[in-house]
Design a protein around this motif. Structure first.
Motif, PDB file in Angstrom:
ATOM      1  N   THR A  84       0.585  -1.565   0.160  1.00 37.05           N
ATOM      2  CA  THR A  84       0.031  -0.171  -0.065  1.00 37.05           C
ATOM      3  C   THR A  84       0.839   1.322   0.135  1.00 37.05           C
ATOM      4  OG1 THR A  84       0.030   0.014   2.470  1.00 37.05           O
ATOM      5  CG2 THR A  84      -2.142  -1.209   1.247  1.00 37.05           C
ATOM      6  N   GLY A  85       0.213   2.259  -0.862  1.00 33.72           N
ATOM      7  CA  GLY A  85       1.380   3.235  -0.690  1.00 33.72           C
ATOM      8  C   GLY A  85       2.208   3.340  -1.550  1.00 33.72           C
ATOM      9  N   ASP A  86       2.908   4.572  -1.438  1.00 30.20           N
ATOM     10  CA  ASP A  86       4.086   4.689  -3.067  1.00 30.20           C
ATOM     11  C   ASP A  86       5.247   4.205  -2.945  1.00 30.20           C
ATOM     12  OD1 ASP A  86       2.151   7.120  -4.121  1.00 30.20           O
ATOM     13  OD2 ASP A  86       2.433   8.434  -3.867  1.00 30.20           O
ATOM     14  N   LEU A  87       6.001   3.842  -3.490  1.00 32.70           N
ATOM     15  CA  LEU A  87       6.829   3.102  -3.770  1.00 32.70           C
ATOM     16  C   LEU A  87       7.963   3.714  -4.529  1.00 32.70           C
ATOM     17  CD1 LEU A  87       9.123   1.069  -3.064  1.00 32.70           C
ATOM     18  CD2 LEU A  87       7.826  -0.249  -4.875  1.00 32.70           C
ATOM     19  N   ASP A  88       9.067   4.775  -3.397  1.00 32.62           N
ATOM     20  CA  ASP A  88       9.933   5.156  -4.844  1.00 32.62           C
ATOM     21  C   ASP A  88      10.652   4.381  -5.600  1.00 32.62           C
ATOM     22  OD1 ASP A  88      10.109   8.731  -4.185  1.00 32.62           O
ATOM     23  OD2 ASP A  88       9.759   6.829  -1.355  1.00 32.62           O
ATOM     24  N   VAL A  89      11.464   3.065  -5.248  1.00 31.40           N
ATOM     25  CA  VAL A  89      12.239   2.772  -5.480  1.00 31.40           C
ATOM     26  C   VAL A  89      12.799   1.247  -5.662  1.00 31.40           C
ATOM     27  CG1 VAL A  89      14.973   1.871  -6.236  1.00 31.40           C
ATOM     28  CG2 VAL A  89      14.200   4.274  -5.644  1.00 31.40           C
ATOM     29  N   LEU A  90      12.214   0.533  -6.870  1.00 33.65           N
ATOM     30  CA  LEU A  90      12.376  -1.071  -6.537  1.00 33.65           C
ATOM     31  C   LEU A  90      13.512  -1.312  -6.550  1.00 33.65           C
ATOM     32  CD1 LEU A  90      10.827  -3.562  -6.474  1.00 33.65           C
ATOM     33  CD2 LEU A  90       9.940  -3.666  -8.820  1.00 33.65           C
ATOM     34  N   VAL A  91      14.121  -2.313  -5.982  1.00 30.19           N
ATOM     35  CA  VAL A  91      15.458  -2.697  -6.855  1.00 30.19           C
ATOM     36  C   VAL A  91      15.343  -4.413  -6.949  1.00 30.19           C
ATOM     37  CG1 VAL A  91      17.997  -2.692  -5.859  1.00 30.19           C
ATOM     38  CG2 VAL A  91      16.318  -0.666  -4.830  1.00 30.19           C
ATOM     39  N   ASN A  92      15.303  -4.780  -8.268  1.00 33.17           N
ATOM     40  CA  ASN A  92      15.131  -5.485  -8.314  1.00 33.17           C
ATOM     41  C   ASN A  92      16.621  -6.552  -8.419  1.00 33.17           C
ATOM     42  OD1 ASN A  92      12.377  -5.728  -8.892  1.00 33.17           O
ATOM     43  ND2 ASN A  92      12.918  -5.657 -10.909  1.00 33.17           N
ATOM     44  N   ASN A  93      17.295  -7.230  -6.954  1.00 32.26           N
ATOM     45  CA  ASN A  93      18.831  -7.902  -7.353  1.00 32.26           C
ATOM     46  C   ASN A  93      18.437  -9.462  -7.179  1.00 32.26           C
ATOM     47  OD1 ASN A  93      21.044  -7.892  -5.982  1.00 32.26           O
ATOM     48  ND2 ASN A  93      20.147  -8.670  -3.834  1.00 32.26           N
ATOM     49  N   ALA A  94      17.688  -9.971  -6.045  1.00 27.52           N
ATOM     50  CA  ALA A  94      17.632 -11.695  -5.813  1.00 27.52           C
ATOM     51  C   ALA A  94      18.657 -11.901  -7.386  1.00 27.52           C
ATOM     52  CB  ALA A  94      16.280 -11.582  -4.846  1.00 27.52           C
ATOM     53  N   GLY A  95      18.892 -13.276  -6.733  1.00 25.80           N
ATOM     54  CA  GLY A  95      18.914 -13.895  -8.201  1.00 25.80           C
ATOM     55  C   GLY A  95      20.159 -15.259  -7.377  1.00 25.80           C
ATOM     56  N   ILE A  96      19.883 -16.600  -7.984  1.00 26.19           N
ATOM     57  CA  ILE A  96      20.776 -17.873  -8.056  1.00 26.19           C
ATOM     58  C   ILE A  96      22.240 -17.397  -9.333  1.00 26.19           C
ATOM     59  CG2 ILE A  96      19.247 -18.378  -6.542  1.00 26.19           C
ATOM     60  CD1 ILE A  96      17.951 -19.986  -9.170  1.00 26.19           C
ATOM     61  N   MET A  97      22.766 -17.885  -9.384  1.00 23.32           N
ATOM     62  CA  MET A  97      24.062 -17.951 -10.478  1.00 23.32           C
ATOM     63  C   MET A  97      24.276 -19.574 -10.619  1.00 23.32           C
ATOM     64  SD  MET A  97      27.060 -15.759  -9.554  1.00 23.32           S
ATOM     65  CE  MET A  97      28.830 -16.572 -11.106  1.00 23.32           C
ATOM     66  N   MET A  98      24.240 -19.666 -12.091  1.00 24.31           N
ATOM     67  CA  MET A  98      24.798 -21.231 -12.153  1.00 24.31           C
ATOM     68  C   MET A  98      23.985 -22.489 -11.502  1.00 24.31           C
ATOM     69  SD  MET A  98      28.469 -19.741 -13.890  1.00 24.31           S
ATOM     70  CE  MET A  98      28.863 -18.877 -12.896  1.00 24.31           C
ATOM     71  N   VAL A  99      23.472 -22.889 -10.992  1.00 28.06           N
ATOM     72  CA  VAL A  99      23.009 -24.063 -10.155  1.00 28.06           C
ATOM     73  C   VAL A  99      22.542 -25.084 -11.289  1.00 28.06           C
ATOM     74  CG1 VAL A  99      21.964 -22.337  -8.500  1.00 28.06           C
ATOM     75  CG2 VAL A  99      20.637 -22.761 -10.149  1.00 28.06           C
ATOM     76  N   GLN A 129       2.678   1.718  -8.504  1.00 23.88           N
ATOM     77  CA  GLN A 129       2.675   2.831  -7.639  1.00 23.88           C
ATOM     78  C   GLN A 129       4.187   3.186  -6.845  1.00 23.88           C
ATOM     79  OE1 GLN A 129       1.044  -0.963  -5.751  1.00 23.88           O
ATOM     80  NE2 GLN A 129       0.865   0.342  -3.701  1.00 23.88           N
ATOM     81  N   VAL A 130       5.440   2.898  -8.264  1.00 24.41           N
ATOM     82  CA  VAL A 130       6.362   3.047  -8.295  1.00 24.41           C
ATOM     83  C   VAL A 130       6.153   4.543  -8.458  1.00 24.41           C
ATOM     84  CG1 VAL A 130       9.092   2.956  -9.498  1.00 24.41           C
ATOM     85  CG2 VAL A 130       7.296   0.968  -8.528  1.00 24.41           C
ATOM     86  N   THR A 131       6.908   5.451  -8.077  1.00 21.46           N
ATOM     87  CA  THR A 131       7.345   6.776  -8.018  1.00 21.46           C
ATOM     88  C   THR A 131       8.753   7.737  -8.623  1.00 21.46           C
ATOM     89  OG1 THR A 131       8.383   7.759  -5.832  1.00 21.46           O
ATOM     90  CG2 THR A 131       5.982   8.034  -6.496  1.00 21.46           C
ATOM     91  N   ASP A 132       9.129   6.684  -8.325  1.00 20.59           N
ATOM     92  CA  ASP A 132      11.111   7.163  -8.621  1.00 20.59           C
ATOM     93  C   ASP A 132      11.592   6.381 -10.070  1.00 20.59           C
ATOM     94  OD1 ASP A 132      13.193   8.641  -9.615  1.00 20.59           O
ATOM     95  OD2 ASP A 132      13.891   8.007  -7.081  1.00 20.59           O
ATOM     96  N   ARG A 133      11.787   5.262  -9.471  1.00 16.44           N
ATOM     97  CA  ARG A 133      12.562   4.078 -11.122  1.00 16.44           C
ATOM     98  C   ARG A 133      12.666   2.898 -10.335  1.00 16.44           C
ATOM     99  NH1 ARG A 133      18.247   7.034  -9.601  1.00 16.44           N
ATOM    100  NH2 ARG A 133      17.075   8.752  -9.376  1.00 16.44           N
ATOM    101  N   VAL A 134      13.379   1.967 -11.069  1.00 17.81           N
ATOM    102  CA  VAL A 134      12.923   0.766 -10.807  1.00 17.81           C
ATOM    103  C   VAL A 134      14.668   0.244 -11.525  1.00 17.81           C
ATOM    104  CG1 VAL A 134      12.752  -1.672 -12.128  1.00 17.81           C
ATOM    105  CG2 VAL A 134      10.825  -0.356 -11.565  1.00 17.81           C
ATOM    106  N   VAL A 135      15.446  -0.209 -10.853  1.00 14.17           N
ATOM    107  CA  VAL A 135      16.771  -1.310 -10.640  1.00 14.17           C
ATOM    108  C   VAL A 135      16.888  -2.574 -10.912  1.00 14.17           C
ATOM    109  CG1 VAL A 135      18.767  -0.167 -10.307  1.00 14.17           C
ATOM    110  CG2 VAL A 135      17.610   1.489 -10.005  1.00 14.17           C
ATOM    111  N   THR A 136      17.391  -2.791 -12.046  1.00 17.35           N
ATOM    112  CA  THR A 136      17.151  -4.157 -11.871  1.00 17.35           C
ATOM    113  C   THR A 136      19.067  -5.062 -12.038  1.00 17.35           C
ATOM    114  OG1 THR A 136      15.474  -4.384 -13.088  1.00 17.35           O
ATOM    115  CG2 THR A 136      16.757  -6.086 -13.705  1.00 17.35           C
ATOM    116  N   VAL A 137      19.140  -5.618 -11.179  1.00 15.04           N
ATOM    117  CA  VAL A 137      20.609  -6.027 -11.358  1.00 15.04           C
ATOM    118  C   VAL A 137      21.246  -7.041 -12.403  1.00 15.04           C
ATOM    119  CG1 VAL A 137      22.934  -7.344  -9.771  1.00 15.04           C
ATOM    120  CG2 VAL A 137      20.590  -5.042  -8.922  1.00 15.04           C
TER     121      VAL A 137
END
Length: 298
Positions: A84-99, A129-137
């Motif tokens: 609920t409410g605004d979300l300024d920044v979403l950081v899409n960081n989670a991940g798995i590697m070479m499993v 609801q995102v107000t500023d940015r989405v950052v994806t790793v």
């Protein structure tokens, strides 16, 4: 327009809310820690609430822990529905590697499903609801990736842990490219950016299931890699610096493996707007989730 180079360069974040996926360790925890220190309210979106609680206890500032399993679309939907409410920044960081070979709850190849499709769905559901940015790793390994639109889930090809990881990281950059195109076309002020950590020592390495390869990776971590705190700097710069949408940041040192954050290049495949559009359409078809009418990029 210059990226912040150290945590001391991060502008004040008071009054801002940030979600960081996979924030109970490694790059996510380092990112969350510095954003909270700068004054942001940081939500740690994690699969393991116990480990998330331990991570939150190590952070000075306003933090909250919420459950999110990117390998389960029902969990993604629940997380978004409860926001609920605004979300300024979403950081899409989670991940798995070479499993080793595996599939998500919904039957997607594990790395593609977690690293790309989970974040694709999460972003689509939260974007209104995102107000500023989405950052994806993303990763340097996007350079060896290939998108096979006819076999995104490795059902026809012999499975390759490295190839599947590289495909998922190339998908992250193509997702950012198409998301920014849609945002621009919609006249939205929201930005989509990407970042990679270079070679950072985290708990992702050493999980291939091949004992020799895992030992080699962990040895290389000790010799070559920078710390997770240093690897988080490009992510922090992408999350807080005044940069145009579509920017891609990484370390500016040798072969982008380490060093201070700077704008970096990407492969022709990662810059292909038609491929980005087709991957978006395929991702929407696979997940059953797309940008809703009236979103920031409908």
């Amino acid at each position: 327009m210059t990226p912040s180079r150290t945590p001391a360069d991060i502008p004040p974040q008071a009054g801002r809310t940030v979600v960081v996926t996979g924030a109970n360790s490694g790059l996510g925890l380092a990112t969350a820690r510095e954003l909270a220190r700068a004054g942001a309210r940081v939500v740690l979106a994690v699969r393991d609430l116990s480990r998330g609680g331990e991570a939150a206890a190590s952070i000075d500032g306003e933090v909250e822990v919420r459950h999110l399993d990117l390998a389960d679309l029902a969990s993604v939907r629940t997380f978004a529905a409860e926001w609920t409410g605004d979300l300024d920044v979403l950081v899409n960081n989670a991940g798995i590697m070479m499993v080793p070979p595996g599939v998500t709850v919904d039957g997607f190849e594990l790395q593609f499903g977690t690293n790309h499709l989970g974040h694709f769905a999460l972003t689509a559901l939260l974007l209104p609801q995102v107000t500023d940015r989405v950052v994806t790793v993303a990763s340097m390994m996007h350079r060896t990736g290939r998108i096979d639109l006819d076999d995104l889930n490795w059902e026809r090809r012999p499975y390759s842990p490295t190839g599947a990881y590289a495909q998922s990281k190339l998908a992250n950059l193509l997702f950012t490219l198409e998301l920014q195109r849609r945002l621009t076309a919609d006249g939205s002020r929201v930005r989509a950016l990407a970042a990679h950590p270079g070679w950072a020592a985290t708990n992702l390495q050493g999980r291939t299931g091949n004992r020799l390869a895992d030992r080699a990776a962990l040895l290389a971590n000790r010799i070559v890699a920078q710390s997770d705190a240093s690897g988080a700097l490009p992510i922090l710069a992408a999350a807080t610096s005044d940069l145009p949408g579509g920017s891609y940041l990484g370390p500016g040192g040798f072969q982008e493996m380490r060093g201070t954050p700077t704008l970096v290049g990407r492969t022709p495949s990662a810059s292909d707007p038609d491929l980005a559009r087709r991957l978006w359409e395929a991702s929407a078809a696979l997940t059953g989730i797309d940008l809703p009418a009236g979103s920031n990029a409908a």
